[in-house]
Write an enzyme that holds these catalytic residues in place. Structure first.
Site, PDB file in Angstrom:
ATOM      1  N   SER A 266       0.890  -1.045  -0.179  1.00 17.94           N
ATOM      2  CA  SER A 266       0.295   0.343   0.160  1.00 17.94           C
ATOM      3  C   SER A 266       1.125   1.373   0.098  1.00 17.94           C
ATOM      4  O   SER A 266       1.590   1.487  -0.675  1.00 17.94           O
ATOM      5  CB  SER A 266      -0.978  -0.090   0.941  1.00 17.94           C
TER       6      SER A 266
ATOM      7  N   ASP B 188      -7.767  -2.543  -7.905  1.00 12.55           N
ATOM      8  CA  ASP B 188      -8.068  -2.236  -5.894  1.00 12.55           C
ATOM      9  C   ASP B 188      -8.403  -1.812  -5.416  1.00 12.55           C
ATOM     10  O   ASP B 188      -9.397  -1.103  -5.388  1.00 12.55           O
ATOM     11  CB  ASP B 188      -6.052  -1.736  -6.071  1.00 12.55           C
TER      12      ASP B 188
ATOM     13  N   HIS C  16      -6.752  -5.721  -2.062  1.00 17.84           N
ATOM     14  CA  HIS C  16      -5.623  -4.479  -1.604  1.00 17.84           C
ATOM     15  C   HIS C  16      -4.256  -5.974  -0.329  1.00 17.84           C
ATOM     16  O   HIS C  16      -5.160  -6.293   0.324  1.00 17.84           O
ATOM     17  CB  HIS C  16      -6.047  -3.459  -0.635  1.00 17.84           C
TER      18      HIS C  16
END
Length: 515
Positions: A240, A347, A396
């Site tokens: 991330s 995502d 994610h």
């Protein structure tokens, strides 16, 4: 089948390490008697070629069918044997990473508390994995104050636990992490809220410090005295915001080591779920926080607030528009260090900043088209990336999941793809101790047959890959099949079948069979 094979390879790596240890402890002695003296023992040394093969090999073609039916019991006995032979056999083999604070007290988290890292040493290993944690960011006093109230662990080290247990690529268990389980593992907690880019200390004029880039630098400095100076490979990984942090800092880490006289350490990057797009939002809203604000505007404000640093080559190519360097497809081709990109094609964080909120209600046609187009846009930006893993899933982050071995693209798992990439880079680096001008743009040596590194799904909708993570209805919590999920998302079977040039019944059958 592939995951089972990789787990066996993981078991095998541990067994072989034990056998090598036994070999070292009981290596044959060549005794030569000299007149008037005792036998002079001389330990036989393997040839340089053999030593090189042992250091880089990670799987071996041995037959394990004899113990396959009782592998857990066999592995327990092997681990007990390894522990009994270890020099500090009184100590239990510890799988946890332990907290250390950086020596430079001026490098801090947002609130001024000391920055730090979790470290698990692997004695004898010359491979190091440094992981950057993710967790969004804040870009002004108002949303930083709110962040400190709701997620203080991402801005302060005051309540960090003393130990952490690694999962996924950070795991010390070969069953879960077949190719990196015996590396030196370092987890760097995210407490700077600046996408690992800041270089600004807390002052009388600023309520918060933003020192993400300096935290990485100080952690590397500290680790040099703990064995990093003897490393052969340093993999800077992150998920991330940490994945974006890899893109922003991998060259800086390589340059830092070169400046310390260590150019032979091969620095590489692994960016997971940090390849964001600066695309047009589905629905524009006021820029109040990182979730509602358009990505380009949020980063533009953030760079000013953080005093953010970007890679020098990217900065020179984007003077006045340095926020471009936070977007993978714009910074990637300016990097010197090789980077492997892991990115879900759909995502969840990207959809969030694009104002597509999947709240349990079926999406309407405009949202469905936007989601499909997002997958197409991401796929096009990744087309020229030589080393990548991009499943067509709605999710994610991946590399620190316990189940990271279960996701496949074209029959290959991510651990397998990373192993193939590692092998191709090792073959390329022989005889070339320094970094090239643009390794990301160079043609890398083609991995062996059956060892792909460029893996991207071609199917056009979310979760069309049958190995995608389990989906749950956000209202009921119940698991959904792929076809239930697609219908929930507003999937039109007739229209999609027509686009694919097939009968609707055939398409339904393929989906029901997980194809």
């Amino acid at each position: 089948m592939t995951s089972h094979l990789e787990r066996r390879i993981g078991h095998l790596s541990l067994v072989l390490s034990t056998l090598l240890l036994l070999f070292q402890l009981s290596a044959p002695v060549d005794g030569r008697r000299h007149r008037g003296s005792r036998i002079q023992p001389r330990r036989l040394q393997p040839s340089p070629q053999y030593r090189d093969r042992v250091e880089v090999a990670e799987s071996y073609p041995l037959d394990f069918t004899a113990v396959e039916g009782n592998m857990d019991n066999f592995m327990t006995q092997i681990k007990n044997l390894a522990q009994s032979l270890y020099p500090c056999s009184a100590q239990k083999l510890d799988q946890d990473m332990r907290l250390h604070f950086v020596n430079n007290a001026s490098v801090t988290c947002n609130d001024g508390s000391p920055a730090g890292y979790y470290f698990k040493e692997s004695k004898g290993s010359k491979r190091w994995l440094l992981f950057l944690e993710g967790g969004w960011y804040c870009f002004n006093k108002q949303n930083c104050d709110s962040r400190f109230e709701t997620r203080p662990q991402l801005m302060s080290s005051s309540k960090w636990p003393r130990t952490r247990t690694g999962t996924g690529i950070l795991s010390s268990q070969p069953e879960e992490n077949p190719h990196w389980w015996n590396a030196n593992i370092v987890f760097i907690p995210y407490c700077s809220s600046d996408v690992w880019s800041g270089a600004t200390a807390k002052s009388n004029h600023s309520d918060y410090a933003f020192m993400g880039s300096l935290i990485i630098e100080e952690v590397v400095n500290d680790l040099l005295s703990k064995g990093l100076d003897k490393a052969k490979v340093l993999l800077l990984a992150g998920s991330s915001a940490g994945g974006t942090g890899v893109l922003l800092n991998v060259d800086r880490v390589a340059e830092q080591l070169e400046a310390r006289g260590l150019p032979r350490i091969h620095v590489r990057g692994l960016a997971d779920s940090g390849w964001f797009l600066d695309n047009k939002q589905y629905r524009s809203t006021d820029c109040l926080d990182p979730v509602s604000c358009a990505p380009t505007e949020a980063i533009k404000r953030g760079i000013r607030y953080w005093g953010g640093l970007v890679p020098e080559r990217c900065r020179l190519a984007n003077i006045g528009e340095e926020m471009n360097c936070f977007f993978g497809y714009k910074v990637y081709h300016t990097l010197k260090s090789p980077v492997f990109v892991v990115q879900w094609l759909f995502d969840e964080a990207q959809l969030t900043v694009d104002n597509i909120h999947l709240t349990g209600q079926p999406v309407h046609e405009g949202q469905w088209k936007y989601i499909q187009n997002l997958g197409s846009e991401l796929r096009s930006t990744l087309r020229d990336v030589p080393a990548m893993f991009a499943p067509a899933c709605l999710s994610h982050e991946l590399i620190t999941r316990n189940s990271w071995m279960d996701i496949h693209v074209k029959g290959t798992s991510l651990p397998r793809a990373l192993h193939c990439w590692d092998r191709s880079l090792h073959d390329n680096s022989r005889g070339n101790s320094s970094r090239g001008t643009h390794p990301n743009q160079q043609s890398q040596k083609v991995p062996p047959k059956g060892c792909p590194v460029h893996l991207i799904d071609s199917c056009p909708w979310p979760h069309c890959n049958p190995s995608c993570p389990t989906i749950r209805d956000q209202l009921t919590g119940q698991e959904m099949s792929v076809i239930q999920f697609l219908k929930h998302m507003g999937f039109d079977v007739q229209k999609m079948a027509q686009q694919q040039g097939m009968d609707a019944g055939k398409l339904l059958g393929m989906l029901n069979n997980g194809n």
